[in-house]
Design a protein around this motif. Structure first.
Motif, PDB file in Angstrom:
ATOM      1  N   UNK A 130       0.816  -1.216   0.000  1.00  0.00           N
ATOM      2  CA  UNK A 130       0.000   0.000   0.000  1.00  0.00           C
ATOM      3  C   UNK A 130       0.850   1.267   0.000  1.00  0.00           C
ATOM      4  N   UNK A 131       1.944   1.258   0.771  1.00  0.00           N
ATOM      5  CA  UNK A 131       2.809   2.426   0.823  1.00  0.00           C
ATOM      6  C   UNK A 131       4.167   2.029   1.364  1.00  0.00           C
ATOM      7  N   UNK A 132       5.126   2.936   1.203  1.00  0.00           N
ATOM      8  CA  UNK A 132       6.485   2.725   1.664  1.00  0.00           C
ATOM      9  C   UNK A 132       6.956   3.943   2.443  1.00  0.00           C
ATOM     10  N   UNK A 133       7.975   3.740   3.242  1.00  0.00           N
ATOM     11  CA  UNK A 133       8.654   4.821   3.927  1.00  0.00           C
ATOM     12  C   UNK A 133       9.957   5.067   3.171  1.00  0.00           C
ATOM     13  N   UNK A 134      10.249   6.296   2.765  1.00  0.00           N
ATOM     14  CA  UNK A 134       9.591   7.550   3.071  1.00  0.00           C
ATOM     15  C   UNK A 134       8.396   7.804   2.152  1.00  0.00           C
ATOM     16  N   UNK A 135       7.668   8.867   2.495  1.00  0.00           N
ATOM     17  CA  UNK A 135       6.545   9.281   1.659  1.00  0.00           C
ATOM     18  C   UNK A 135       7.039   9.506   0.234  1.00  0.00           C
ATOM     19  N   UNK A 136       6.277   9.031  -0.723  1.00  0.00           N
ATOM     20  CA  UNK A 136       6.678   9.131  -2.120  1.00  0.00           C
ATOM     21  C   UNK A 136       7.442   7.908  -2.597  1.00  0.00           C
ATOM     22  N   UNK A 137       7.583   6.900  -1.695  1.00  0.00           N
ATOM     23  CA  UNK A 137       8.262   5.667  -2.077  1.00  0.00           C
ATOM     24  C   UNK A 137       7.493   4.950  -3.179  1.00  0.00           C
ATOM     25  N   UNK A 138       8.209   4.496  -4.191  1.00  0.00           N
ATOM     26  CA  UNK A 138       7.578   3.843  -5.342  1.00  0.00           C
ATOM     27  C   UNK A 138       7.897   2.354  -5.399  1.00  0.00           C
ATOM     28  N   UNK A 139       9.130   1.999  -5.094  1.00  0.00           N
ATOM     29  CA  UNK A 139       9.523   0.589  -5.030  1.00  0.00           C
ATOM     30  C   UNK A 139      10.707   0.483  -4.068  1.00  0.00           C
ATOM     31  N   UNK A 140      10.670  -0.541  -3.231  1.00  0.00           N
ATOM     32  CA  UNK A 140      11.776  -0.838  -2.329  1.00  0.00           C
ATOM     33  C   UNK A 140      12.401  -2.141  -2.788  1.00  0.00           C
ATOM     34  N   UNK A 141      13.732  -2.151  -2.882  1.00  0.00           N
ATOM     35  CA  UNK A 141      14.440  -3.317  -3.404  1.00  0.00           C
ATOM     36  C   UNK A 141      15.477  -3.760  -2.375  1.00  0.00           C
ATOM     37  N   UNK A 142      15.420  -5.042  -2.024  1.00  0.00           N
ATOM     38  CA  UNK A 142      16.418  -5.612  -1.117  1.00  0.00           C
ATOM     39  C   UNK A 142      17.038  -6.814  -1.790  1.00  0.00           C
ATOM     40  N   UNK A 143      18.209  -7.224  -1.292  1.00  0.00           N
ATOM     41  CA  UNK A 143      18.947  -8.296  -1.951  1.00  0.00           C
ATOM     42  C   UNK A 143      19.662  -9.180  -0.942  1.00  0.00           C
ATOM     43  N   UNK A 144      19.871 -10.419  -1.366  1.00  0.00           N
ATOM     44  CA  UNK A 144      20.703 -11.363  -0.634  1.00  0.00           C
ATOM     45  C   UNK A 144      21.768 -11.866  -1.610  1.00  0.00           C
ATOM     46  N   UNK A 145      23.024 -11.851  -1.160  1.00  0.00           N
ATOM     47  CA  UNK A 145      24.135 -12.324  -1.986  1.00  0.00           C
ATOM     48  C   UNK A 145      24.863 -13.455  -1.266  1.00  0.00           C
ATOM     49  N   UNK A 146      25.398 -14.367  -2.036  1.00  0.00           N
ATOM     50  CA  UNK A 146      26.248 -15.439  -1.525  1.00  0.00           C
ATOM     51  C   UNK A 146      27.625 -15.212  -2.122  1.00  0.00           C
ATOM     52  N   UNK A 147      28.576 -14.827  -1.273  1.00  0.00           N
ATOM     53  CA  UNK A 147      29.927 -14.481  -1.720  1.00  0.00           C
ATOM     54  C   UNK A 147      30.930 -15.084  -0.758  1.00  0.00           C
TER      55      UNK A 147
END
Length: 160
Positions: free
Chosen positions: A135-152
């Motif tokens: 429905x919404x993200x922080x901060x206001x005006x957030x459009x997409x939040x992207x997180x990642x997991x890496x194996x290194x």
């Protein structure tokens, strides 16, 4: 895609590895108490980074591309500071706000633009990916939040 290193980072040793805090996120970290990047053994976990439009007028597709490139560049820099690289990313998670009045793209246009920019940073073979609507993200005006997991694995120098 390589961009000049625009991020100064601070590294904090932990019992499992290290925490990376870029100077540009220090205020957020101080306020919300999280690790932007955390290496735990051979894994690197990146907290979500938000592509955001802080202005009330809608972003067009090119402005959205620029904002997404900033997000992926910051991810790349956090990974590098964690002795990993984009090629080590095994999973991306994306949280989308569709129909935002801050973006002049419909759902299809938003997804296509994200895929286009993501492909600049992640050529085949691609990481696993999940995309969820929120429905919404922080901060206001957030459009997409992207997180990642890496194996290194550190045993191979931590780089892909």
């Amino acid at each position: 895609m390589k961009d000049q290193n625009i991020v100064t980072v601070h590294t904090h040793a932990t019992t499992t590895g290290q925490v990376i805090v870029p100077a540009v996120l220090k205020d957020d970290v101080d306020q919300f108490h999280y690790a932007p990047a955390r290496r735990a053994g051979d894994f690197v976990f990146l907290s979500g980074i938000v592509a955001c439009n802080r202005q009330p007028t809608p972003m067009d597709a090119e402005q959205f591309r620029t904002e997404l490139r900033h997000v992926f560049t910051l991810m790349e820099q956090l990974l590098e500071a964690s002795q990993a690289g984009l090629g080590d990313v095994v999973e991306l998670q994306m949280f989308h706000v569709f129909g935002s009045d801050r973006l002049a793209l419909d759902k299809g246009g938003q997804l296509a633009t994200i895929a286009e920019v993501r492909d600049e940073f992640f050529p085949a073979p691609y990481p696993a990916c999940v995309e969820l609507a929120v429905a919404e993200l922080n901060p206001e005006g957030g459009l997409v939040e992207i997180k990642a997991t890496a194996f290194a694995p550190l045993s191979r120098g931590g780089r892909a």
